[in-house]
Design an enzyme around this catalytic site. Structure first.
Site: not given
Ligand code: FAD
Ligand code: DHB
Length: 402
Positions: A72, A201, A292, A296, A384
């Site tokens: 995009h 948005y 969110p 980021k 962004y």
């Molecule tokens: P997580 O994905 O949380 O992974 C951590 C892992 O550790 C998990 O699998 C968990 O089960 C495991 N774990 C936890 N505790 C333990 C333990 N004690 N022992 C072993 N394993 C354990 N980010 C963006 O950049 N763009 C977006 O568009 C965006 N949209 C989002 C929309 C929603 C609705 C949400 C909830 C989040 C969004 N995010 C977005 C944020 C993004 O999903 C997170 O920042 C990302 O998942 C971080 O990755 P991570 O690997 O650090 O953590």
């Molecule tokens: C999506 C999630 C976000 O947090 C955002 O800012 C834009 C798009 C998505 O899940 O597609």
């Protein structure tokens, strides 16, 4: 058991780190609390910065991403009943974003690791990190009913916000920064063709709404709600009606279709400093959370592990610790840029529960300014697509390794 790097958590951060280390000839063991099925179906992010795509492609996890990711060049910003376009690429010298679900990244990385026969253990219990201040940190856990101990050179805490690794940093060493928001997002995945070409948005009197997508057949949609909202209060019909009421502009019709998934997420900003203690390194949501609205979180997680993998590889090759020593400060520069941007987008786009008329006027004025002023639009675009974050890594005053 011994390994070079013990990685706690098989989210995007842990799995990407393991893959980057493998490419550098560094061994690791990944420990995950949940089942494979659970982590492969946790629906979350979808917007990838170019730097995130480059890391995944460079790590050998880009084959499907390159085929199915949707590029995009702009986003929509809707307020006062009108939709405007922020031309991201035009404002940033050609940078773009790629739409590809986090679940797909996780599936791709798990398949690569398991096909290579590298250790990745699901459903581990009672994970605890020990002796991180010594040269021989250990991780203890229970797997398939048996207690295990893993000796490591380094431990990577990639276990998300609710993980256990951060607790291994003594309270006297850790500084935590918080902001809670009175907003939640009701997220919906629907088998309906997105009628919007780009992510939109929407700031509306009924609250924020976000139009996104996963493919030409699947829409990803969000509605502002209370952080403690019961998803049971949202039958499909109510979701569609509310979305239509919030996103309608002349000439736009939302396509409806079966809703495959819905869930509510609360919002907070959080940073833990430093991101390293002794031989423990935190990465991703384990160290920081953003609301969110700026898309980021996933991008920061991948940026952290890109730096961490380089630093670990350098250390393993020549015993040089300069990049490891610089890791926390380097990450935090970018993290704080994303914290500010995510807070700003969140404040500008959501409807506060007891909206003060003065605050609402400020929001509308800010939104008008963003679409009228090229400088303002460019600032949004740079943040962004991630170029502002990348610049923060090398900005004057950023501590770079000797
Ligand atoms: P997580 O994905 O949380 O992974 C951590 C892992 O550790 C998990 O699998 C968990 O089960 C495991 N774990 C936890 N505790 C333990 C333990 N004690 N022992 C072993 N394993 C354990 N980010 C963006 O950049 N763009 C977006 O568009 C965006 N949209 C989002 C929309 C929603 C609705 C949400 C909830 C989040 C969004 N995010 C977005 C944020 C993004 O999903 C997170 O920042 C990302 O998942 C971080 O990755 P991570 O690997 O650090 O953590
Ligand atoms: C999506 C999630 C976000 O947090 C955002 O800012 C834009 C798009 C998505 O899940 O597609």
């Amino acid at each position: 058991m011994r390994t070079q790097v013990g990685i706690v958590g098989a989210g995007p951060a842990g799995l990407t780190l393991a893959q980057l280390l493998r490419a550098e000839g560094v061994e690791s063991v990944v420990l995950e609390a949940r089942s494979r099925d659970y982590v492969e179906h946790r629906i979350r992010a979808g917007v990838l910065e170019q730097g995130t795509v480059d890391t995944l492609v460079g790590a050998g996890a880009g084959e499907r991403l390159r085929r199915e990711g949707i590029v995009h060049h702009g986003i929509g910003l809707q307020f006062g009943g009108e939709r405007h376009r922020v031309p991201l690429s035009q404002l940033t010298g050609g940078a773009a974003i790629v739409i590809y679900g986090q679940t797909e990244i996780v599936k791709d990385l798990i398949a690569i690791r398991l096909d290579a026969g590298d250790p990745l253990h699901f459903e581990v219990e009672d994970v605890a990190v020990h002796d991180v201040e010594s040269d021989r940190p250990r991780i203890t856990y229970v797997h398939e009913g048996r207690p295990q101990e893993l000796e490591c050179d380094l431990v990577a805490g990639c276990d998300g916000f609710h993980g256990v690794c951060r607790e291994a940093i003594p309270a006297a060493v850790l500084t935590e920064f918080w902001r809670e928001y009175p907003y939640g997002w009701l997220g919906v995945l629907a088998h309906a063709a997105p009628a919007h070409g780009e992510v939109v948005y929407c700031n509306t009197e009924r609250g924020f709404a976000l139009l996104s997508l996963r493919s030409p057949e699947v829409s990803r949609l969000y509605l502002q709600c209370r952080p403690d909202e019961d998803v049971g209060e949202w039958p499909d019909e109510r979701i569609w009606e509310e979305l239509e009421a919030r996103v309608a502009v002349p000439g736009y019709t939302l396509n409806r279709g079966p809703i495959a998934e819905k869930g509510v997420t609360g919002m907070r900003s959080y940073v833990a400093e430093p991101m390293r203690h002794g031989r423990l390194f935190l990465a991703g949501d384990a160290a920081h959370i953003v609301p969110p609205t700026g898309a980021k979180g996933l991008n920061l997680a991948i940026s952290d592990v890109t730096l961490l993998a380089e630093a670990i590889a350098d250390w393993h090759r020549g015993g040089k610790a300069a990049l490891l020593d610089a890791y926390s400060d380097a990450c935090l520069r970018r993290v704080w840029r994303a914290e500010h941007f995510s807070w700003w987008m969140t404040s500008m786009l959501h409807r506060p529960p007891d909206a003060d008329p003065f605050d609402l006027q400020l929001q509308q004025s800010q939104l008008r300014y963003v679409v009228q002023s090229e400088a303002q639009a460019r600032s949004l675009a740079e943040n962004y697509v991630g170029v502002a974050g990348a610049a923060a890594l090398t900005a004057p005053g950023a501590r770079t390794p000797a």
